[in-house]
Design an enzyme around this catalytic site. Structure first.
Site, PDB file in Angstrom:
ATOM      1  N   ASP A  87       0.834  -1.218   0.000  1.00  0.00           N
ATOM      2  CA  ASP A  87       0.000   0.000   0.000  1.00  0.00           C
ATOM      3  C   ASP A  87       0.859   1.254   0.000  1.00  0.00           C
ATOM      4  OD1 ASP A  87      -2.074  -1.744   0.663  1.00  0.00           O
ATOM      5  OD2 ASP A  87      -1.874  -1.272   2.798  1.00  0.00           O
TER       6      ASP A  87
HETATM    7  N1  URA Z   1      -1.040  -5.876   4.114  1.00  0.00           N
HETATM    8  C1  URA Z   1      -1.467  -4.619   4.105  1.00  0.00           C
HETATM    9  O1  URA Z   1      -2.426  -4.277   4.778  1.00  0.00           O
HETATM   10  N2  URA Z   1      -0.822  -3.730   3.317  1.00  0.00           N
HETATM   11  C2  URA Z   1       0.227  -4.050   2.559  1.00  0.00           C
HETATM   12  O2  URA Z   1       0.782  -3.211   1.867  1.00  0.00           O
HETATM   13  C3  URA Z   1       0.664  -5.372   2.591  1.00  0.00           C
HETATM   14  C4  URA Z   1       0.007  -6.268   3.376  1.00  0.00           C
END
Ligand code: URA
Length: 243
Positions: free
Chosen positions: A105
């Site tokens: 993310d």
């Molecule tokens: N889980 C999440 O919530 N975000 C990420 O970027 C990777 C795994």
């Protein structure tokens, strides 16, 4: 050598094989100037001219494999319509057209692999390979035994129950707790959604391990090429299994 068209598109990093099949079915691919929508069609990427929407599809010749310590505030996609910073901008001396293996993310930090080996990336990111990924989560306050048990056993999310995870408390300070969460799935915002589901407030999220790889001394924004041993170790995980 002749290969199926969807394999050629996927190896060139155009799309996963399944997406490539959809692209072919839509008639956007031409071989030697003729549109091909037949699924079993074979072509030779070295001899035939293959185009997608009129643009040449070329096999990537020199494969490169990179580990980046992604800082928060970068998107993992290679373009961002909202004009946010993209991880590609961090790879200053990389000329090749690389793309990420899976996603992190915008606000998640940590270990991200990038490559121009489309087929390998798609295979490694496929849930069937169940690659372990470890995340360090800094959370507000304390975590209870019940919350640890729920995260470990699996929590019910909109897209189904999560597989069992390995959850450990790493550190506690006055206001925060650091836990590590190891999962092998890779669903959208999975760790954040798992934490939300058990009322844990995530302050910071960082991927610290991918399979046997960890970040070592890489600082946020730094990257390095994988070694030959690391590449071959990941190849063993990522190699498509024969039935
Ligand atoms: N889980 C999440 O919530 N975000 C990420 O970027 C990777 C795994």
């Amino acid at each position: 050598m002749q290969e199926r068209l969807q394999k050629i598109l996927s190896a060139a990093g155009v799309a996963s094989r399944r997406e490539a099949e959809k692209i072919i079915a839509s008639g956007r691919v031409c071989v030697n100037g003729v549109s091909v929508s037949e699924m079993g069609f074979r072509a030779d990427p070295d001899k035939d001219t293959i185009t997608l929407d009129g643009k040449p599809v070329r096999p990537e010749r020199d494969k490169i494999y990179i580990m980046l310590n992604k800082p928060a505030g970068y998107v993992t996609t290679m373009k961002d319509p909202q004009g946010r910073l993209i991880v590609r901008d961090l790879l200053k001396d990389v000329q090749e057209r690389v793309y990420p293996v899976g996603r992190l993310d915008y606000n998640t930090e940590g270990l991200l692999l990038l490559t121009n080996d489309g087929e390998w990336a798609n295979t490694l990111a496929h849930p069937r390979h169940e690659v372990d990924k470890e995340y360090l989560v800094r959370l507000r306050g304390r975590i209870s035994r019940e919350q640890i048990a729920s995260l470990s056993e699996g929590v019910d999310l909109e897209d189904g129950r999560t597989s069992p995870a390995v959850v450990k408390v790493v550190r506690e300070s006055e206001n925060n707790t650091w836990i590590s969460v190891t999962i092998h799935e890779g669903r959208y915002r999975q760790v954040r959604r798992m934490c939300e589901a058990v009322n844990i407030q995530v302050v910071r999220l960082k991927r610290s391990r991918y399979a046997f790889l960890d970040l070592g001394n890489l600082k946020p924004g730094q990257y390095r090429r994988l070694t030959g041993d690391e590449i071959s170790g990941l190849m063993k995980i990522g190699r498509p299994r024969k039935k």
